[in-house]
Write an enzyme that holds these catalytic residues in place. Structure first.
Site, PDB file in Angstrom:
ATOM      1  N   HIS A 202       0.507  -0.799   0.170  1.00 29.71           N
ATOM      2  CA  HIS A 202       0.005  -0.447   0.024  1.00 29.71           C
ATOM      3  C   HIS A 202       0.807   1.180   0.148  1.00 29.71           C
ATOM      4  O   HIS A 202       0.118   2.574   0.398  1.00 29.71           O
ATOM      5  CB  HIS A 202      -1.064  -0.259   1.127  1.00 29.71           C
ATOM      6  N   HIS A 203       2.134   1.211  -0.088  1.00 28.21           N
ATOM      7  CA  HIS A 203       3.101   2.356  -0.317  1.00 28.21           C
ATOM      8  C   HIS A 203       3.139   2.574  -1.667  1.00 28.21           C
ATOM      9  O   HIS A 203       3.836   3.708  -2.283  1.00 28.21           O
ATOM     10  CB  HIS A 203       4.182   2.334   0.429  1.00 28.21           C
ATOM     11  N   CYS A 204       2.987   1.534  -2.603  1.00 28.45           N
ATOM     12  CA  CYS A 204       3.478   2.024  -3.768  1.00 28.45           C
ATOM     13  C   CYS A 204       2.250   2.633  -4.629  1.00 28.45           C
ATOM     14  O   CYS A 204       0.961   2.011  -4.700  1.00 28.45           O
ATOM     15  CB  CYS A 204       3.917   0.823  -5.081  1.00 28.45           C
TER      16      CYS A 204
END
Length: 326
Positions: free
Chosen positions: A124-126
């Site tokens: 979920h950080h990309c």
């Protein structure tokens, strides 16, 4: 949904990051030991192709991953910098691409069956043009965009992100997309602290250091119910990070194993009682015991009848489960 290719092993380099790079296989082994699943009940994840990834990612970003120093920065494993890129592709990025393919496949399965769990994924950080925090591909964004574009009747999605960290990748990707409702519950003091991405969150719950079970579960229950009452989506993507566990070196929260099992139960109950398909991905979790907790949670969901293990795999193959969903 799972593949042995999820697990990252290369000369012990994976041990230089706090992430347990073999946790996905351990979850499957625990579930087999408990006789919940056999090989015939696992849908084999397939690696996402460049064509799949370009549904969200820019060509410029994918080309950047051909530089080992870029991958070393994203995965936070500095020695990767010194590896030839063909090895980085095979030993580091291929497992992450396979997990990404698994999330895309699980999205279609969830719509068909009412639920699906990708034992990996949750990067979920990309976002479309930037990786970080061990996340090289935007699998959550990809799964939702595949469903919007290729599965009739799916036009609204809710992301329930309960990893300890803010999900800034999917937030940036869906910043101005009114079809996607984002609920994010996270430790306000830790990575990534992305103020711009926070503008995309429709229901933001910022936690203090050391938040414990009672307060946490009450907030999750209240806000999950509130989010689903506000908008009834066609799919829920549930990012079920276990880095909220007490003692996690990166999460900074203090949730017990039983609290994590209960949290997942709360989310699945809310989805199943409303007849909303749910896709769960496992995301972060930086202790050796997280694999056991994920397995215990899946067993609990099964015992409560919230998931059903009677899956006809042959049917799955016919409904085009490779990443290219038709």
């Amino acid at each position: 949904v799972y593949s042995p290719d999820y697990n990252i092993t290369f000369m012990g380099l994976e041990k230089l990051h706090p992430f347990d790079a073999g946790k996905w296989g351990k979850v499957i082994n625990f579930l087999k030991e408990e006789k919940l699943i056999g090989d015939d009940l696992i849908v084999q994840a397939r690696e996402a192709t460049d064509e799949d990834l370009l549904v969200v990612h820019t060509r410029r970003y994918l080309n950047k991953l051909k530089w080992s120093f870029v991958v070393a920065t994203i995965t936070e494993i500095p020695p990767v910098l010194f590896l030839p890129n063909f090895l980085v592709q095979r030993k580091v990025l291929k497992p992450l691409r396979t997990q990404t393919g698994g999330t895309i496949m699980a999205g279609k399965l969830a719509v068909d069956r009412g639920w699906a769990i990708n034992v990996g994924g949750g990067f979920h950080h990309c976002s479309s043009d930037k990786g970080g925090g061990f996340c090289a591909y935007a699998d959550i964004t990809l799964a939702i965009k595949f469903l919007f574009e290729r599965v009739p009747g799916v036009s609204k999605a809710t992301i329930i992100d309960l990893d300890a960290h803010q999900g800034n990748g999917h937030e940036r990707d869906f910043m101005n997309d009114h079809r996607v409702y984002i609920m994010d519950v996270y430790n306000r003091y830790i990575y990534p602290g992305d103020g711009f991405a926070k503008r995309a969150i429709k229901r933001k719950v910022e936690l203090e250091w050391g938040t414990e079970d009672t307060e946490y579960l009450q907030k999750v229950h209240t806000h999950v119910e509130g989010a689903l009452n506000e908008l009834k989506p066609d799919i829920i993507v549930y990012n079920a990070g276990t880095d909220i566990l007490d003692g996690d070196p990166l999460g900074g929260l203090a949730i017990s194993p039983q609290g994590i099992v209960k949290r997942d139960e709360v989310v699945f109950k809310a989805a199943r009682s409303r007849g909303i398909p749910i896709l769960m991905v496992t995301s972060g979790g930086y202790q050796k015991r997280t694999a056991r907790i994920i397995a215990d949670s899946i067993l609990n969901l099964h015992n409560l009848g919230l998931i059903d293990n009677q899956v006809n795999i042959r049917n799955s193959q016919r409904t085009e489960l490779p990443c290219k969903i038709t």
